[in-house]
Enzyme design. Structure first.
Site, short mmCIF file in Angstrom:
data_model
loop_
_atom_site.label_atom_id
_atom_site.label_comp_id
_atom_site.label_asym_id
_atom_site.label_seq_id
_atom_site.Cartn_x
_atom_site.Cartn_y
_atom_site.Cartn_z
N ASP A 125 33.10 8.01 18.67
CA ASP A 125 32.11 9.08 18.48
C ASP A 125 32.80 10.44 18.45
OD1 ASP A 125 32.74 8.41 21.12
OD2 ASP A 125 30.98 9.43 21.91
N ASP A 128 38.77 13.76 21.50
CA ASP A 128 38.92 15.00 22.27
C ASP A 128 40.42 15.17 22.53
OD1 ASP A 128 39.00 16.78 24.59
OD2 ASP A 128 36.86 16.51 24.75
N LYS A 156 37.39 17.18 18.25
CA LYS A 156 37.67 18.42 19.01
C LYS A 156 39.17 18.67 18.94
CE LYS A 156 34.31 19.20 22.62
NZ LYS A 156 34.01 19.10 24.05
N PHE A 185 30.39 21.69 25.36
CA PHE A 185 29.91 20.43 25.91
C PHE A 185 28.82 19.89 24.99
CE2 PHE A 185 29.49 18.28 30.26
CZ PHE A 185 29.02 17.11 29.67
N VAL A 186 29.17 18.91 24.15
CA VAL A 186 28.21 18.39 23.18
C VAL A 186 27.66 17.03 23.62
CG1 VAL A 186 29.10 19.67 21.19
CG2 VAL A 186 30.08 17.43 21.73
N ASP A 192 27.21 11.58 25.80
CA ASP A 192 26.35 11.69 26.97
C ASP A 192 26.76 12.80 27.91
OD1 ASP A 192 28.80 10.38 27.91
OD2 ASP A 192 27.68 9.95 29.75
N ARG A 198 22.29 10.22 25.12
CA ARG A 198 22.89 9.41 24.05
C ARG A 198 21.86 9.11 22.96
NH1 ARG A 198 27.85 7.47 26.13
NH2 ARG A 198 27.87 6.78 28.28
O1 LIG Z 1 39.86 11.83 23.21
P1 LIG Z 1 39.52 11.63 24.67
O2 LIG Z 1 39.81 12.86 25.50
O3 LIG Z 1 40.14 10.42 25.24
O4 LIG Z 1 37.94 11.50 24.77
C1 LIG Z 1 37.18 10.74 23.85
C2 LIG Z 1 36.44 9.67 24.56
O5 LIG Z 1 35.59 10.26 25.55
C3 LIG Z 1 34.27 9.76 25.39
O6 LIG Z 1 34.09 8.62 26.15
P2 LIG Z 1 33.77 8.70 27.71
O7 LIG Z 1 35.04 8.49 28.49
O8 LIG Z 1 33.02 9.97 28.01
O9 LIG Z 1 32.86 7.43 27.95
P3 LIG Z 1 31.59 6.92 27.12
O10 LIG Z 1 32.10 6.39 25.81
O11 LIG Z 1 31.00 5.87 27.95
O12 LIG Z 1 30.66 8.09 26.91
C4 LIG Z 1 34.18 9.38 23.93
O13 LIG Z 1 33.20 8.39 23.74
C5 LIG Z 1 35.56 8.92 23.58
O14 LIG Z 1 35.71 7.53 23.74
#
Ligand SMILES: O=P(O)(O)OC[C@H]1O[C@H](OP(=O)(O)OP(=O)(O)O)[C@H](O)[C@@H]1O
Length: 218
Positions: A125, A128, A156, A185-186, A192, A198
């Site tokens: 999704d 980051d 990002k 913070f999106v 989520d 979500r």
């Molecule tokens: O590039 P990064 O800094 O590693 O971040 C990206 C990850 O962070 C979020 O998952 P999160 O850990 O929030 O869990 P979730 O998928 O359950 O929302 C998102 O879904 C990515 O998988």
């Protein structure tokens, strides 16, 4: 394909969202573009690995859009599109709590029997820091994946860990992201805050008062 839930054509808003980054129509357009890319340029990638939980909404819509695209667009390139296996990974960051800075990523990938000798697309999704995608790609390669590509809805980019950038470059990974994401913070469309939001059919910036004092990330 429908862009998702609508109420009599009215724009959907949420009281906790300060502004919309990508509305349902923008997401629908991105899904169509990414599907064309996948069924033409990644047509021999036969395993899709959505990263749960955040990528579930994106992956659900994108994989169905790929199916529709490869059925509708009839030419020799698309006809050789591999019918994909779809198998989720879970990736949990752990570190200092509120931020992913310096965090380690615990990866549970599909089994090696799914991945070995195949070309694999990670569906995210949001990218980051890139550490989640990097950690998962490493595991997939260890399991014998022939090649790993990365498709994401949001990017990002300004927050990318240089180590992840270096890894993606070294592996010459094919990467496509639909939208550059502001460093805010999106939430929504799978993203989520504390497991909530979500279900929003769009991506928007969460109002700061919702997470005030918690030092939230993403
Ligand atoms: O590039 P990064 O800094 O590693 O971040 C990206 C990850 O962070 C979020 O998952 P999160 O850990 O929030 O869990 P979730 O998928 O359950 O929302 C998102 O879904 C990515 O998988």
């Amino acid at each position: 394909m429908s862009s998702g839930p609508r109420v009599a054509g009215r724009p959907v808003e949420d009281p906790d969202v300060a502004s919309v980054v990508c509305d349902a129509e923008m997401i629908e357009g991105a899904l169509e573009t990414l599907a064309v890319l996948i069924v033409s340029q990644l047509k021999d990638f036969s395993v899709f690995v959505p990263v749960a939980t955040g990528a579930m909404t994106f992956a659900s819509d994108l994989t169905r859009q790929c199916y529709v695209t490869q059925r509708v667009v009839r030419d020799d390139v698309v006809r050789t599109y591999a019918r994909p296996v779809i198998a989720c990974a879970t990736c949990a960051s752990y570190g200092d709590g509120t931020s992913s800075e310096g965090a380690k990523v615990d990866v549970r990938a599909p089994g090696a029997e799914v991945v070995r000798g195949r070309k694999v697309v990670i569906l995210e999704d949001i990218i980051d820091s890139g550490r989640t995608a990097m950690a998962l790609a490493k595991v997939l390669y260890e399991q014998g994946a022939e090649e790993v590509a990365l498709i994401a809805l949001m990017d990002k980019r300004e927050r990318r860990d240089p180590e992840a950038t270096k890894y993606f470059e070294e592996k010459n990974m094919k990467i496509a992201c639909a939208f550059l994401c502001p460093d805010e913070f999106v939430v929504g469309y799978g993203l989520d805050y504390q497991g909530k939001y979500r279900d929003l059919p769009f991506v928007g910036i969460l109002k700061p008062e919702i997470f005030a004092g918690e030092g939230g990330e993403k």
